[in-house]
Enzyme design. Structure first.
Site, short mmCIF file in Angstrom:
data_model
loop_
_atom_site.label_atom_id
_atom_site.label_comp_id
_atom_site.label_asym_id
_atom_site.label_seq_id
_atom_site.Cartn_x
_atom_site.Cartn_y
_atom_site.Cartn_z
N SER A 76 -69.29 -15.24 -32.60
CA SER A 76 -68.03 -14.55 -32.36
C SER A 76 -68.13 -13.04 -32.58
CB SER A 76 -66.95 -15.11 -33.30
OG SER A 76 -65.77 -14.35 -33.14
N SER A 84 -65.32 -11.35 -33.00
CA SER A 84 -64.08 -10.97 -33.68
C SER A 84 -64.32 -10.20 -34.98
CB SER A 84 -63.21 -12.21 -33.94
OG SER A 84 -62.74 -12.73 -32.72
N THR A 108 -59.97 -20.30 -33.49
CA THR A 108 -60.62 -20.47 -32.19
C THR A 108 -61.06 -21.93 -32.03
OG1 THR A 108 -62.26 -19.53 -30.69
CG2 THR A 108 -62.92 -19.70 -33.01
N LYS A 125 -57.39 -24.74 -32.29
CA LYS A 125 -56.11 -24.10 -31.93
C LYS A 125 -54.95 -25.10 -31.87
CE LYS A 125 -58.11 -20.27 -29.29
NZ LYS A 125 -58.08 -19.52 -28.02
N ASN A 130 -53.46 -19.21 -32.06
CA ASN A 130 -54.69 -18.46 -32.30
C ASN A 130 -54.50 -17.34 -33.32
OD1 ASN A 130 -53.34 -16.69 -30.38
ND2 ASN A 130 -55.29 -15.59 -30.27
N ASP A 144 -53.16 -15.00 -27.12
CA ASP A 144 -54.02 -15.16 -25.94
C ASP A 144 -53.25 -14.82 -24.66
OD1 ASP A 144 -56.34 -15.97 -27.25
OD2 ASP A 144 -55.76 -18.07 -27.24
N GLY A 178 -59.68 -25.28 -14.78
CA GLY A 178 -59.61 -25.74 -16.15
C GLY A 178 -58.20 -26.15 -16.52
N ALA A 179 -58.11 -27.00 -17.54
CA ALA A 179 -56.78 -27.51 -17.95
C ALA A 179 -56.69 -27.67 -19.45
CB ALA A 179 -56.50 -28.83 -17.24
N GLY A 236 -64.44 -12.16 -19.90
CA GLY A 236 -63.40 -12.40 -20.90
C GLY A 236 -63.34 -11.41 -22.05
P1 ATR Z 1 -60.12 -24.30 -24.27
O1 ATR Z 1 -59.16 -24.43 -25.39
O2 ATR Z 1 -61.13 -23.20 -24.46
O3 ATR Z 1 -59.47 -24.26 -22.93
P2 ATR Z 1 -60.72 -27.09 -23.92
O4 ATR Z 1 -59.32 -27.45 -24.20
O5 ATR Z 1 -61.81 -27.91 -24.54
O6 ATR Z 1 -61.05 -25.61 -24.36
O7 ATR Z 1 -60.90 -27.06 -22.33
C1 ATR Z 1 -62.14 -26.83 -21.73
C2 ATR Z 1 -61.97 -26.84 -20.22
O8 ATR Z 1 -63.25 -26.60 -19.61
C3 ATR Z 1 -61.48 -28.15 -19.66
O9 ATR Z 1 -60.71 -27.89 -18.51
C4 ATR Z 1 -62.79 -28.85 -19.29
O10 ATR Z 1 -62.68 -29.83 -18.29
P3 ATR Z 1 -62.34 -31.36 -18.70
O11 ATR Z 1 -60.86 -31.39 -18.94
O12 ATR Z 1 -62.75 -32.14 -17.50
O13 ATR Z 1 -63.14 -31.67 -19.93
C5 ATR Z 1 -63.55 -27.68 -18.75
N1 ATR Z 1 -64.99 -27.90 -18.71
C6 ATR Z 1 -65.83 -27.90 -19.77
N2 ATR Z 1 -67.09 -28.13 -19.35
C7 ATR Z 1 -67.05 -28.28 -18.00
C8 ATR Z 1 -68.02 -28.53 -16.99
N3 ATR Z 1 -69.32 -28.66 -17.28
N4 ATR Z 1 -67.60 -28.58 -15.70
C9 ATR Z 1 -66.30 -28.43 -15.39
N5 ATR Z 1 -65.33 -28.21 -16.30
C10 ATR Z 1 -65.70 -28.13 -17.59
#
Ligand code: ATR
Length: 272
Positions: free
Chosen positions: A18, A20, A64, A68, A89, A105, A130-131, A238
């Site tokens: 990190s 930070s 982090t 979170k 965060n 964030d 991502g989700a 980022g």
């Molecule tokens: P953060 O809080 O940083 O968003 P998280 O909640 O663990 O961390 O989310 C990580 C994101 O990266 C998710 O969308 C994850 O996809 P999944 O929901 O399918 O797990 C995505 N991610 C991580 N590794 C990945 C990979 N190799 N390919 C595609 N998506 C990935």
């Protein structure tokens, strides 16, 4: 908040990478505040015990990955924004001894978008990869913009559907990553590229006029940012969001402006 923190910490696992501590200690020095900011690498099993002792000691700080969401559940009070995002965060202990959680964030993401585009966008569609928690912060920001909406693609489609249901006025899940690639602003909110050179989306697919924001940060930029910039796109990694969320947290803890110049210089200099 009114009470000055006794200590400042970052809670995460791992935290060795990190930046930070580097830029928060630069901000503390610049403001003449005699505190050190330290990273605490916490085993998940130790989280609750550690937080309890931090509250007793009046400690403030950041949270982090992967804590979170756990911190949100642990807080006695949440700001409306952290409740909306579902993740904390930034935390502190208030005058009544309550653990308060906030989210900087979203503000960090807004600042990174302004840096990339020159202003907050109006009337555009954002493509989000991502989700998880980072994607939730992006959608909370998009929700506050004028006339904007978002498409969300995720490796695990159920998570995208679930997240979009929480932000249903602005977000729709898509099962074709090509839809994301065609958005005016493409955001990587996955962790792809954090530990290796994998790319979240084929650079050749990104539409010619799209701007790209990778929420992942690595020293020397991520390969994805370098690749899309080489193809002529405006693209940032980022680091801007990371520093701005830290500056906003600092201002919440201390009520004085954070010296962003000193914070940026500290990371450019390779750390203190
Ligand atoms: P953060 O809080 O940083 O968003 P998280 O909640 O663990 O961390 O989310 C990580 C994101 O990266 C998710 O969308 C994850 O996809 P999944 O929901 O399918 O797990 C995505 N991610 C991580 N590794 C990945 C990979 N190799 N390919 C595609 N998506 C990935």
């Amino acid at each position: 908040m009114t009470r000055r923190p006794a200590r400042l910490v970052l809670l995460g696992h791992p935290v060795g990478h990190s930046l930070s501590p580097t830029f928060q200690n630069a901000a503390l020095r610049a403001a003449g505040i005699p505190l050190r900011y330290e990273a605490l690498d916490l085993e998940p099993a130790d989280f609750d015990r550690c937080v309890a002792s931090l509250v007793t000691d009046g400690v403030a700080g950041n949270v982090t990955v992967p804590f979170k969401e756990r911190m949100r559940e642990r807080c006695d009070h949440l700001t409306p924004l952290s409740a909306r995002v579902g993740a904390v965060n930034v935390f502190w202990v208030d005058d009544d001894g309550r653990l308060v959680g906030d989210n900087s964030d979203v503000g960090g993401f807004n600042a990174a978008v302004v840096k990339l585009l020159g202003e907050l966008p109006r009337g555009i569609t954002v493509g989000v990869l991502g989700a998880g928690g980072a994607a939730a912060a992006v959608l909370a920001a998009v929700e506050s913009w004028t006339g904007c909406d978002a498409h969300v693609y995720n490796r695990t489609p159920e998570r995208a559907a679930h997240l979009c249901a929480r932000f249903r006025s602005v977000a729709r899940p898509v099962d074709d990553v090509g839809v994301i690639a065609g958005a005016q602003l493409v955001v990587n909110a996955t962790s792809v590229g954090l530990h290796d050179d994998a790319m979240p989306l084929d650079p050749a697919l990104v539409a010619p006029a799209s701007a790209v924001l990778d929420l992942v940060y690595r020293r020397g930029e991520t390969p994805w940012v370098r690749a899309v910039r080489a193809r002529g796109h405006r693209a940032h990694d980022g680091l801007g969001m990371l520093i701005e969320q830290g500056a906003l947290a600092f201002e919440t803890w201390f009520g004085v402006p954070a010296d962003r110049g000193a914070m940026w210089a500290s990371v450019r200099d390779g750390g203190a």
